[in-house]
Design a protein around this motif. Structure first.
Motif, short mmCIF file in Angstrom:
data_model
loop_
_atom_site.label_atom_id
_atom_site.label_comp_id
_atom_site.label_asym_id
_atom_site.label_seq_id
_atom_site.Cartn_x
_atom_site.Cartn_y
_atom_site.Cartn_z
N UNK A 92 5.65 -28.16 36.32
CA UNK A 92 6.66 -29.21 36.81
C UNK A 92 6.82 -30.13 35.46
N UNK A 93 6.09 -30.29 34.67
CA UNK A 93 6.43 -30.97 33.40
C UNK A 93 7.54 -30.24 32.68
N UNK A 94 7.36 -29.23 32.48
CA UNK A 94 8.20 -28.29 31.61
C UNK A 94 9.75 -28.12 32.35
N UNK A 95 9.96 -28.17 33.60
CA UNK A 95 11.05 -27.92 34.22
C UNK A 95 11.01 -28.38 35.79
N UNK A 96 11.03 -29.48 35.83
CA UNK A 96 10.88 -30.33 37.15
C UNK A 96 12.00 -29.69 38.27
N UNK A 97 13.14 -29.04 37.86
CA UNK A 97 14.11 -28.80 38.71
C UNK A 97 13.79 -27.57 39.55
N UNK A 98 13.11 -26.72 38.52
CA UNK A 98 12.69 -25.29 39.01
C UNK A 98 11.40 -25.40 39.73
N UNK A 99 10.51 -26.30 39.60
CA UNK A 99 9.17 -26.60 39.96
C UNK A 99 9.19 -28.04 40.42
N UNK A 100 9.74 -28.22 41.66
CA UNK A 100 9.78 -29.79 42.26
C UNK A 100 8.59 -30.29 42.70
N UNK A 101 7.68 -29.28 43.16
CA UNK A 101 6.45 -29.40 43.90
C UNK A 101 5.39 -29.10 43.17
N UNK A 102 4.39 -30.03 43.23
CA UNK A 102 3.12 -29.97 42.48
C UNK A 102 1.88 -29.73 43.35
N UNK A 103 0.92 -28.77 43.03
CA UNK A 103 -0.33 -28.50 43.62
C UNK A 103 -1.23 -29.42 43.26
N UNK A 104 -2.02 -30.15 44.30
CA UNK A 104 -3.08 -31.01 43.58
C UNK A 104 -2.67 -32.29 42.90
N UNK A 105 -3.73 -33.09 42.36
CA UNK A 105 -3.41 -34.43 41.96
C UNK A 105 -2.39 -34.41 40.62
N UNK A 106 -1.76 -35.70 40.41
CA UNK A 106 -1.01 -35.93 39.14
C UNK A 106 -1.90 -36.36 38.31
N UNK A 107 -1.75 -36.39 36.89
CA UNK A 107 -2.59 -36.68 35.70
C UNK A 107 -1.95 -38.18 35.58
#
Length: 87
Positions: free
Chosen positions: A53-68
């Motif tokens: 998600x950090x590298x490509x938020x458009x390709x990976x819009x959803x996170x699994x687990x908590x954010x840092x």
């Protein structure tokens, strides 16, 4: 077939190293192949999701687990009665 499965796992783990996921968050091949440590596998997937998600938020819009947390929260001061310099 097991050789191909282990090769695919190794490819995923090398990708994790390329995108710089910390080594203590990456599982070993046997952890997944022999179902040894499912907790470590989940940690790796969460870290991979966060990094992707950090590298490509458009390709990976959803996170699994908590954010840092980017900014550490302030730690409240102890009341005077609990502070060690007054005891």
């Amino acid at each position: 077939m097991p050789f191909i499965q282990m090769e695919n796992i190794s490819f995923f783990l090398s990708t994790c190293e390329i995108i710089r996921i910390p080594h203590d968050e990456i599982f070993q091949t046997v952890d997944l192949f022999e179902r040894k440590d499912p907790y470590q596998i989940i940690i790796t997937l969460i870290s991979f999701s966060r990094k992707a998600h950090d590298l490509s938020p458009t390709n990976f819009p959803t996170l699994i687990g908590p954010k840092i947390v980017k900014v550490k929260p302030t730690i409240p001061k102890k009341p005077i009665g609990l502070s060690s310099k007054y005891n």
